[in-house]
Design a protein around this motif. Structure first.
Motif, PDB file in Angstrom:
ATOM      1  N   THR A 127       0.842  -1.190   0.000  1.00  0.00           N
ATOM      2  CA  THR A 127       0.000   0.000   0.000  1.00  0.00           C
ATOM      3  C   THR A 127       0.878   1.241   0.000  1.00  0.00           C
ATOM      4  OG1 THR A 127      -0.101  -0.010   2.424  1.00  0.00           O
ATOM      5  CG2 THR A 127      -1.881  -1.128   1.245  1.00  0.00           C
ATOM      6  N   HIS A 128       0.287   2.354  -0.419  1.00  0.00           N
ATOM      7  CA  HIS A 128       0.964   3.642  -0.372  1.00  0.00           C
ATOM      8  C   HIS A 128       0.540   4.363   0.909  1.00  0.00           C
ATOM      9  CE1 HIS A 128       2.192   2.995  -4.494  1.00  0.00           C
ATOM     10  NE2 HIS A 128       0.935   2.831  -4.854  1.00  0.00           N
ATOM     11  N   ILE A 129       1.476   5.057   1.523  1.00  0.00           N
ATOM     12  CA  ILE A 129       1.208   5.773   2.772  1.00  0.00           C
ATOM     13  C   ILE A 129       1.417   7.266   2.536  1.00  0.00           C
ATOM     14  CG2 ILE A 129       1.939   6.110   5.167  1.00  0.00           C
ATOM     15  CD1 ILE A 129       2.822   3.211   5.213  1.00  0.00           C
ATOM     16  N   GLU A 130       0.374   8.053   2.823  1.00  0.00           N
ATOM     17  CA  GLU A 130       0.465   9.495   2.598  1.00  0.00           C
ATOM     18  C   GLU A 130       1.305  10.199   3.654  1.00  0.00           C
ATOM     19  OE1 GLU A 130      -3.173  11.515   1.969  1.00  0.00           O
ATOM     20  OE2 GLU A 130      -3.898  10.147   0.431  1.00  0.00           O
ATOM     21  N   ASN A 131       1.244   9.722   4.882  1.00  0.00           N
ATOM     22  CA  ASN A 131       1.977  10.362   5.974  1.00  0.00           C
ATOM     23  C   ASN A 131       2.875   9.339   6.673  1.00  0.00           C
ATOM     24  OD1 ASN A 131       0.716  13.084   5.857  1.00  0.00           O
ATOM     25  ND2 ASN A 131      -1.141  11.909   6.318  1.00  0.00           N
ATOM     26  N   PRO A 132       4.018   9.040   6.074  1.00  0.00           N
ATOM     27  CA  PRO A 132       4.915   8.036   6.663  1.00  0.00           C
ATOM     28  C   PRO A 132       5.474   8.492   8.009  1.00  0.00           C
ATOM     29  CG  PRO A 132       6.004   9.196   4.886  1.00  0.00           C
ATOM     30  CD  PRO A 132       4.573   9.629   4.844  1.00  0.00           C
ATOM     31  N   SER A 133       5.734   7.532   8.857  1.00  0.00           N
ATOM     32  CA  SER A 133       6.322   7.822  10.160  1.00  0.00           C
ATOM     33  C   SER A 133       7.795   8.201   9.996  1.00  0.00           C
ATOM     34  CB  SER A 133       6.218   6.603  11.062  1.00  0.00           C
ATOM     35  OG  SER A 133       7.047   5.551  10.572  1.00  0.00           O
ATOM     36  N   VAL A 134       8.395   8.669  11.074  1.00  0.00           N
ATOM     37  CA  VAL A 134       9.825   9.001  11.046  1.00  0.00           C
ATOM     38  C   VAL A 134      10.644   7.778  10.668  1.00  0.00           C
ATOM     39  CG1 VAL A 134      11.794   9.706  12.469  1.00  0.00           C
ATOM     40  CG2 VAL A 134       9.595  10.894  12.696  1.00  0.00           C
ATOM     41  N   GLU A 135      10.299   6.630  11.216  1.00  0.00           N
ATOM     42  CA  GLU A 135      11.045   5.409  10.910  1.00  0.00           C
ATOM     43  C   GLU A 135      10.870   5.005   9.446  1.00  0.00           C
ATOM     44  OE1 GLU A 135      13.301   3.814  12.716  1.00  0.00           O
ATOM     45  OE2 GLU A 135      13.018   5.521  14.069  1.00  0.00           O
ATOM     46  N   GLN A 136       9.686   5.197   8.896  1.00  0.00           N
ATOM     47  CA  GLN A 136       9.466   4.877   7.488  1.00  0.00           C
ATOM     48  C   GLN A 136      10.223   5.839   6.574  1.00  0.00           C
ATOM     49  OE1 GLN A 136       5.210   4.962   7.733  1.00  0.00           O
ATOM     50  NE2 GLN A 136       5.029   2.732   7.856  1.00  0.00           N
ATOM     51  N   GLN A 137      10.318   7.097   6.974  1.00  0.00           N
ATOM     52  CA  GLN A 137      11.132   8.048   6.213  1.00  0.00           C
ATOM     53  C   GLN A 137      12.606   7.651   6.255  1.00  0.00           C
ATOM     54  OE1 GLN A 137      10.176  12.280   6.949  1.00  0.00           O
ATOM     55  NE2 GLN A 137       8.310  11.569   7.931  1.00  0.00           N
ATOM     56  N   LYS A 138      13.051   7.133   7.389  1.00  0.00           N
ATOM     57  CA  LYS A 138      14.438   6.671   7.493  1.00  0.00           C
ATOM     58  C   LYS A 138      14.686   5.469   6.586  1.00  0.00           C
ATOM     59  CE  LYS A 138      15.465   8.334  12.174  1.00  0.00           C
ATOM     60  NZ  LYS A 138      15.810   7.936  13.566  1.00  0.00           N
ATOM     61  N   GLN A 139      13.685   4.600   6.469  1.00  0.00           N
ATOM     62  CA  GLN A 139      13.811   3.472   5.548  1.00  0.00           C
ATOM     63  C   GLN A 139      14.039   3.962   4.126  1.00  0.00           C
ATOM     64  OE1 GLN A 139      10.771   0.357   5.679  1.00  0.00           O
ATOM     65  NE2 GLN A 139      10.246   0.982   7.771  1.00  0.00           N
ATOM     66  N   LEU A 140      13.269   4.982   3.743  1.00  0.00           N
ATOM     67  CA  LEU A 140      13.420   5.527   2.389  1.00  0.00           C
ATOM     68  C   LEU A 140      14.804   6.130   2.193  1.00  0.00           C
ATOM     69  CD1 LEU A 140      12.472   6.374  -0.388  1.00  0.00           C
ATOM     70  CD2 LEU A 140      11.446   8.409   0.645  1.00  0.00           C
ATOM     71  N   ILE A 141      15.257   6.919   3.151  1.00  0.00           N
ATOM     72  CA  ILE A 141      16.579   7.544   3.027  1.00  0.00           C
ATOM     73  C   ILE A 141      17.656   6.487   2.868  1.00  0.00           C
ATOM     74  CG2 ILE A 141      18.287   8.951   4.251  1.00  0.00           C
ATOM     75  CD1 ILE A 141      15.864  10.421   5.549  1.00  0.00           C
ATOM     76  N   LYS A 142      17.533   5.401   3.617  1.00  0.00           N
ATOM     77  CA  LYS A 142      18.500   4.302   3.510  1.00  0.00           C
ATOM     78  C   LYS A 142      18.504   3.714   2.107  1.00  0.00           C
ATOM     79  CE  LYS A 142      19.703  -0.192   5.533  1.00  0.00           C
ATOM     80  NZ  LYS A 142      19.354  -1.194   6.584  1.00  0.00           N
ATOM     81  N   LEU A 143      17.309   3.544   1.514  1.00  0.00           N
ATOM     82  CA  LEU A 143      17.227   2.977   0.171  1.00  0.00           C
ATOM     83  C   LEU A 143      17.701   3.964  -0.888  1.00  0.00           C
ATOM     84  CD1 LEU A 143      13.905   0.938   0.350  1.00  0.00           C
ATOM     85  CD2 LEU A 143      16.242   0.068   0.149  1.00  0.00           C
ATOM     86  N   VAL A 144      17.528   5.245  -0.649  1.00  0.00           N
ATOM     87  CA  VAL A 144      18.091   6.249  -1.563  1.00  0.00           C
ATOM     88  C   VAL A 144      19.615   6.124  -1.575  1.00  0.00           C
ATOM     89  CG1 VAL A 144      18.377   8.709  -2.005  1.00  0.00           C
ATOM     90  CG2 VAL A 144      16.156   7.841  -1.268  1.00  0.00           C
ATOM     91  N   ALA A 145      20.201   6.051  -0.393  1.00  0.00           N
ATOM     92  CA  ALA A 145      21.657   5.911  -0.294  1.00  0.00           C
ATOM     93  C   ALA A 145      22.125   4.611  -0.937  1.00  0.00           C
ATOM     94  CB  ALA A 145      22.081   5.967   1.168  1.00  0.00           C
ATOM     95  N   LYS A 146      21.360   3.535  -0.757  1.00  0.00           N
ATOM     96  CA  LYS A 146      21.733   2.247  -1.355  1.00  0.00           C
ATOM     97  C   LYS A 146      21.701   2.330  -2.879  1.00  0.00           C
ATOM     98  CE  LYS A 146      20.671  -2.694  -1.395  1.00  0.00           C
ATOM     99  NZ  LYS A 146      19.814  -3.800  -0.860  1.00  0.00           N
ATOM    100  N   LEU A 147      20.684   2.980  -3.430  1.00  0.00           N
ATOM    101  CA  LEU A 147      20.618   3.169  -4.882  1.00  0.00           C
ATOM    102  C   LEU A 147      21.870   3.862  -5.383  1.00  0.00           C
ATOM    103  CD1 LEU A 147      19.074   3.224  -7.618  1.00  0.00           C
ATOM    104  CD2 LEU A 147      18.106   5.413  -6.884  1.00  0.00           C
TER     105      LEU A 147
END
Length: 326
Positions: A107-127
């Motif tokens: 599912t898509h989340i409109e208001n991600p939590s702080v931890e979910q935002q950190k997950q994204l940042i980690k995957l950006v860095a991995k890319l």
């Protein structure tokens, strides 16, 4: 809104006949897209996503397919792409390319939590780590974001609109691009360039996949990070900027500082990147200006207010606010 080309049952039966993916059971348009046309497909063997590219060349789509195959081999969470019976990933239908992707539950989340935002940042860095030495085929088929492309697209916009205001705005943008300091040694690789949470699938609070590499291109690795940070107060937005005076204090580095610090846990920036994040962030603002070129008067508009505030603040102060631990 997301369906620009209507495909029929007979279209899907014909398209699927070229694959070894079973017989069509049902299909359903996906209405959330804004550029390309997407359909959900269910067959006797599984579930898939068909993307029909409304405004991309075959070479541009092959850039995307090759990138996804490269990332999948390195355990990056993105959709698989399916070959047809002849080993082709990209095929034409009525003069436009299409691709069949893996369907991923989530599912898509409109208001991600702080931890979910950190997950994204980690995957950006991995890319960025995975593509630091990646040399993509069909690179020239994409808009590879940089100064020259920005100038070219801005000129096209000004010419298309062809008003005194559009030519004034072009002159301003060209002058600002000339001020940027972007050393050739700045690391390049693949940036996704559209990490909106509508392009991220979650399941049980965890990111399952990064979707939609339609805007991905070969550029400064810092650019994705620049798109993720916002060194301005939350109240200063595209629809509220006019309520602020031209010299009002609108900068707030709290969120930007936290985002950069989180990113650097997973990919350390080199000294050049640290010193020139200021310039790449300004480039990201100027790129945004392209998409809204008709918006506002050349003398005073949203993106200009941002650039003016950054110019007053300066590169050294920007560096200290984000990176200086003291």
């Amino acid at each position: 809104m997301g369906i620009k080309t209507v495909l029929s049952k007979s279209d899907f039966i014909k398209l699927l006949s070229g694959y070894s993916l079973g017989e069509l059971v049902r299909f359903e348009p996906i209405i959330t897209g804004t550029v390309q046309t997407n359909y959900y497909l269910e067959t006797t063997t599984g579930r898939y996503i068909l993307r029909y590219y409304e405004c991309r060349s075959e070479a541009s789509v092959k850039f995307e397919v090759n990138l996804l195959n490269y990332l999948r081999k390195r355990d990056y969470p993105c959709p698989a792409v399916y070959k047809d019976k002849h080993g082709r990933y990209v095929n034409p239908h009525n003069g436009k390319p299409y691709v069949l992707f893996e369907f991923i539950q989530g599912t898509h989340i409109e208001n991600p939590s702080v931890e979910q935002q950190k997950q994204l940042i980690k995957l950006v860095a991995k890319l960025h780590k995975l593509t630091r030495n990646y040399r993509p085929s069909y690179r020239t088929a994409r808009w590879n974001y940089g100064v020259n492309l920005c100038k070219e697209l801005a000129y096209q916009k000004a010419k298309e609109i062809n008003t005194i205001n559009s030519w004034k705005k072009l002159k301003w943008l060209e002058d600002e691009l000339e001020k940027l300091q972007l050393p050739k040694s700045l690391p390049k690789g693949i940036c996704h360039c559209d990490f909106h949470f509508s392009n991220i699938l979650f399941e049980d609070g965890e990111i399952q996949a990064i979707l939609d590499f339609d805007d991905a291109n070969y550029t400064y690795l810092l650019l994705d990070l620049a798109f993720l940070i916002e060194p301005f107060i939350p109240e200063f937005k595209w629809n509220s900027w006019q309520s602020f005076g031209k010299t009002d204090s609108i900068l707030d580095f709290t969120s930007a500082r936290e985002t950069v610090a989180e990113y650097m846990k997973h990919r350390q920036l080199n000294n050049n990147e640290i010193r020139h994040l200021f310039d790449v962030y300004k480039l990201s603002v100027l790129i945004d200006c392209l998409w809204y070129f008709e918006r506002g008067k050349a003398e005073d508009f949203y993106e200009k207010r941002k650039i003016d505030a950054l110019n007053r603040f300066g590169r050294d102060s920007f560096f200290r606010e984000i990176f200086d631990e003291n």
